[in-house]
Design a protein around this motif. Structure first.
Motif, PDB file in Angstrom:
ATOM      1  N   TYR A   1       0.819  -1.211   0.000  1.00 43.64           N
ATOM      2  CA  TYR A   1       0.000   0.000   0.000  1.00 43.64           C
ATOM      3  C   TYR A   1       0.855   1.264   0.000  1.00 43.64           C
ATOM      4  O   TYR A   1       0.385   2.331  -0.390  1.00 43.64           O
ATOM      5  CB  TYR A   1      -0.964  -0.005   1.192  1.00 43.64           C
ATOM      6  CG  TYR A   1      -2.189  -0.854   0.944  1.00 43.64           C
ATOM      7  CD1 TYR A   1      -2.062  -2.169   0.494  1.00 43.64           C
ATOM      8  CD2 TYR A   1      -3.461  -0.377   1.153  1.00 43.64           C
ATOM      9  CE1 TYR A   1      -3.174  -2.963   0.252  1.00 43.64           C
ATOM     10  CE2 TYR A   1      -4.585  -1.158   0.915  1.00 43.64           C
ATOM     11  CZ  TYR A   1      -4.421  -2.451   0.463  1.00 43.64           C
ATOM     12  OH  TYR A   1      -5.522  -3.233   0.217  1.00 43.64           O
ATOM     13  N   CYS A   2       2.112   1.139   0.416  1.00 43.38           N
ATOM     14  CA  CYS A   2       3.028   2.286   0.377  1.00 43.38           C
ATOM     15  C   CYS A   2       3.410   2.676  -1.042  1.00 43.38           C
ATOM     16  O   CYS A   2       3.959   3.767  -1.256  1.00 43.38           O
ATOM     17  CB  CYS A   2       4.302   1.971   1.168  1.00 43.38           C
ATOM     18  SG  CYS A   2       4.025   1.781   2.935  1.00 43.38           S
TER      19      CYS A   2
ATOM     20  N   GLY B   1       1.032   1.916   7.553  1.00 43.01           N
ATOM     21  CA  GLY B   1       2.270   1.958   6.778  1.00 43.01           C
ATOM     22  C   GLY B   1       2.420   3.137   5.838  1.00 43.01           C
ATOM     23  O   GLY B   1       3.453   3.832   5.867  1.00 43.01           O
ATOM     24  N   PRO B   2       1.434   3.411   4.982  1.00 42.31           N
ATOM     25  CA  PRO B   2       1.593   4.538   4.054  1.00 42.31           C
ATOM     26  C   PRO B   2       1.832   5.871   4.745  1.00 42.31           C
ATOM     27  O   PRO B   2       2.626   6.689   4.272  1.00 42.31           O
ATOM     28  CB  PRO B   2       0.276   4.531   3.270  1.00 42.31           C
ATOM     29  CG  PRO B   2      -0.140   3.092   3.282  1.00 42.31           C
ATOM     30  CD  PRO B   2       0.245   2.604   4.653  1.00 42.31           C
TER      31      PRO B   2
ATOM     32  N   ILE C   1       5.221   7.928   4.025  1.00 46.02           N
ATOM     33  CA  ILE C   1       5.136   9.285   3.459  1.00 46.02           C
ATOM     34  C   ILE C   1       5.958  10.263   4.285  1.00 46.02           C
ATOM     35  O   ILE C   1       6.737  11.058   3.753  1.00 46.02           O
ATOM     36  CB  ILE C   1       3.664   9.750   3.390  1.00 46.02           C
ATOM     37  CG1 ILE C   1       2.892   8.979   2.316  1.00 46.02           C
ATOM     38  CG2 ILE C   1       3.587  11.260   3.118  1.00 46.02           C
ATOM     39  CD1 ILE C   1       1.384   9.149   2.411  1.00 46.02           C
ATOM     40  N   THR C   2       5.800  10.203   5.597  1.00 45.77           N
ATOM     41  CA  THR C   2       6.395  11.229   6.471  1.00 45.77           C
ATOM     42  C   THR C   2       7.783  10.857   6.992  1.00 45.77           C
ATOM     43  O   THR C   2       8.554  11.751   7.373  1.00 45.77           O
ATOM     44  CB  THR C   2       5.496  11.473   7.695  1.00 45.77           C
ATOM     45  OG1 THR C   2       5.427  10.273   8.482  1.00 45.77           O
ATOM     46  CG2 THR C   2       4.084  11.861   7.256  1.00 45.77           C
ATOM     47  N   GLY C   3       8.091   9.565   7.062  1.00 46.00           N
ATOM     48  CA  GLY C   3       9.362   9.133   7.636  1.00 46.00           C
ATOM     49  C   GLY C   3       9.427   9.276   9.144  1.00 46.00           C
ATOM     50  O   GLY C   3      10.496   9.119   9.749  1.00 46.00           O
TER      51      GLY C   3
ATOM     52  N   MET D   1       5.658   0.274  11.518  1.00 46.72           N
ATOM     53  CA  MET D   1       4.320   0.094  10.976  1.00 46.72           C
ATOM     54  C   MET D   1       3.523  -0.957  11.748  1.00 46.72           C
ATOM     55  O   MET D   1       2.297  -0.861  11.854  1.00 46.72           O
ATOM     56  CB  MET D   1       4.409  -0.320   9.506  1.00 46.72           C
ATOM     57  CG  MET D   1       5.048   0.709   8.599  1.00 46.72           C
ATOM     58  SD  MET D   1       5.307   0.041   6.925  1.00 46.72           S
ATOM     59  CE  MET D   1       6.070   1.470   6.118  1.00 46.72           C
ATOM     60  N   PHE D   2       4.224  -1.964  12.286  1.00 46.47           N
ATOM     61  CA  PHE D   2       3.545  -3.086  12.930  1.00 46.47           C
ATOM     62  C   PHE D   2       3.346  -2.910  14.434  1.00 46.47           C
ATOM     63  O   PHE D   2       2.294  -3.257  14.982  1.00 46.47           O
ATOM     64  CB  PHE D   2       4.338  -4.378  12.683  1.00 46.47           C
ATOM     65  CG  PHE D   2       3.857  -5.535  13.502  1.00 46.47           C
ATOM     66  CD1 PHE D   2       2.644  -6.149  13.218  1.00 46.47           C
ATOM     67  CD2 PHE D   2       4.592  -6.007  14.584  1.00 46.47           C
ATOM     68  CE1 PHE D   2       2.182  -7.216  13.985  1.00 46.47           C
ATOM     69  CE2 PHE D   2       4.134  -7.070  15.356  1.00 46.47           C
ATOM     70  CZ  PHE D   2       2.935  -7.680  15.053  1.00 46.47           C
TER      71      PHE D   2
END
Length: 413
Positions: free
Chosen positions: A125-126, A187-188, A192-194, A336-337
């Motif tokens: 999805y990223c 995740g996305p 995107i932002t880091g 992300m997890f």
């Protein structure tokens, strides 16, 4: 090396990776492994390529001459298989999710650090076109300072539940807690932002009749309210609600970037809406909308999930070949997890905020090195968690039998 020699574990989810490796300029398929021999034999007949070797044993598969392994097996089993592959000197691309427990996370990190091999997380999805465009605009400074974001991954899997669980009451999908499968929505926003997450509050939607019909033991959906290192907050929701939704929205000091909701226009999820000011304090009512095209758009669109399946493989191979690549490393994969893992602990603790450790630091890894807590009885019976915060519901054996019969009637034709 001009092409990365690829081996794929898992012929179901791995089919997209197999197709990429057969067609790509930077990779070639040399081996496939699956424990389901009839399916493996059918694939062998379909591909009809004497240069591809097929295995039912993962250990034998790992001894095949190749450079990298794609893990498209069960979501709860990626970490142990990744560790074995890395210890064999093979680069790894892991499908969702990266780990099941904190102890696995520590062992996986330290294996990657020791071997210095490429590990990439295939959070596709990223790499959807609209997310890629949001990342480009954010890095360009169009949005300003990141302040708030929302991500949704709602997928009503009831119509396909028999196909993906086979009527097996022990299947990992039936034992997911509500906030487990969280990286499609979280995740996305992080990619995107880091930015790194530092704390989370979790919420669980009630167990319902849909879950009962599916034989699923967890709540219908999970919600994470996540605080990031800069103080910004993101909201993530994911699960089996009635209607599907893939949607992302991010706010900054200069405005908002947003994807189209899945129901906004039919199949319009690749559209972006850009509503930003030229600079902070200078207000504009202009809204731009368009469907962004990625650099390999025509090639990618033949692959699944809006072409994003192409990019997980493309960037992984490019990284191994030593070329510029946008991969997700183990640290960001865990960023992300872990909010989903800790969100469930928040739920079990009456929705109290919980700090998320930074596993980049050995001192913080040491605190969770022996933490095996999860809902999987096969991992550690002493640390097992309930699948639902109010206790595991009872599901009639007839439910699983009906799902099994539905699966068999469809797949034995």
């Amino acid at each position: 090396m001009n092409k990365v020699r690829i081996g794929v574990l898992g012929i179901g989810r791995g089919k997209s990776m197999i197709e990429y490796s057969r067609a790509a300029d930077n990779a070639e398929l040399v081996a496939v492994c699956d424990f389901y021999e009839p399916g493996l034999n059918a694939l062998k007949k379909e591909l009809d390529n004497p240069n591809i070797t097929y295995y039912t044993s993962f250990d034998a598969f790992l001894n095949h001459p190749m450079d990298a392994v794609i893990l498209a097996n069960y979501a709860t089993e990626h970490a142990p298989f990744a560790i074995k592959a890395l210890n064999k000197g093979l680069n790894v691309l892991s499908e969702v999710l990266p780990v099941q427990t904190l102890a696995e996370a520590v062992e996986l990190i330290e294996t990657i650090e020791r071997t210095q091999l490429v590990y990439a997380y295939a959070e596709n999805y990223c790499y959807m076109p609209v997310v890629t465009e949001m990342k480009r605009l954010y890095e360009k400074g169009v949005l300003g300072t990141f302040e708030y974001g929302e991500g949704e991954y709602i997928h009503n899997c009831e119509p396909i539940w028999a196909d993906i669980t086979y009527g097996d009451p022990t299947h990992w999908r039936n034992h997911m807690y509500a906030t487990f499968y969280c990286t499609h929505s979280i995740g996305p926003l992080l990619h995107i932002t880091g930015l790194k997450p530092v704390s989370v509050v979790g919420f669980e939607l009630p167990y319902g009749t849909r879950a009962e019909r599916m034989g699923k033991l967890g709540g219908m959906a999970g919600i994470e309210m996540i605080t990031l290192e800069n103080g910004a907050v993101i909201k993530s929701i994911h699960g089996d609600l009635g209607k599907n939704s893939i949607w992302f929205s991010i706010y900054g000091s200069k405005g908002r970037l947003e994807s189209a909701r899945e129901d906004a226009l039919l199949n319009d999820v690749e559209r972006i809406y850009v509503s930003v000011d030229p600079e902070e304090g200078v207000f504009s009512n202009d809204i731009q909308t368009y469907e962004p095209k990625t650099i390999h758009h025509e090639k990618a669109k033949a692959f699944g999930h809006g072409g994003s399946d192409f990019y997980t493989m493309y960037h992984f191979a490019e990284k191994i070949l030593g070329r510029p690549a946008d991969t997700i490393d183990i640290y960001q994969a865990l960023d992300m997890f872990l909010p989903g893992l800790y969100a469930y602990r928040s739920i079990l603790n009456h929705n109290q905020p919980i700090n998320i450790p930074n596993l980049r630091l050995k001192s913080e890894r040491d605190l969770v090195r022996h933490d095996h807590a999860c809902t999987d009885l096969k991992v550690d019976k002493e640390q097992v968690l309930p699948c639902y915060s109010k206790g595991n519901p009872e599901v009639s054996p007839k439910t699983y039998q009906a799902l099994k019969e539905k699966y068999e009637s469809k797949h034995q034709k």
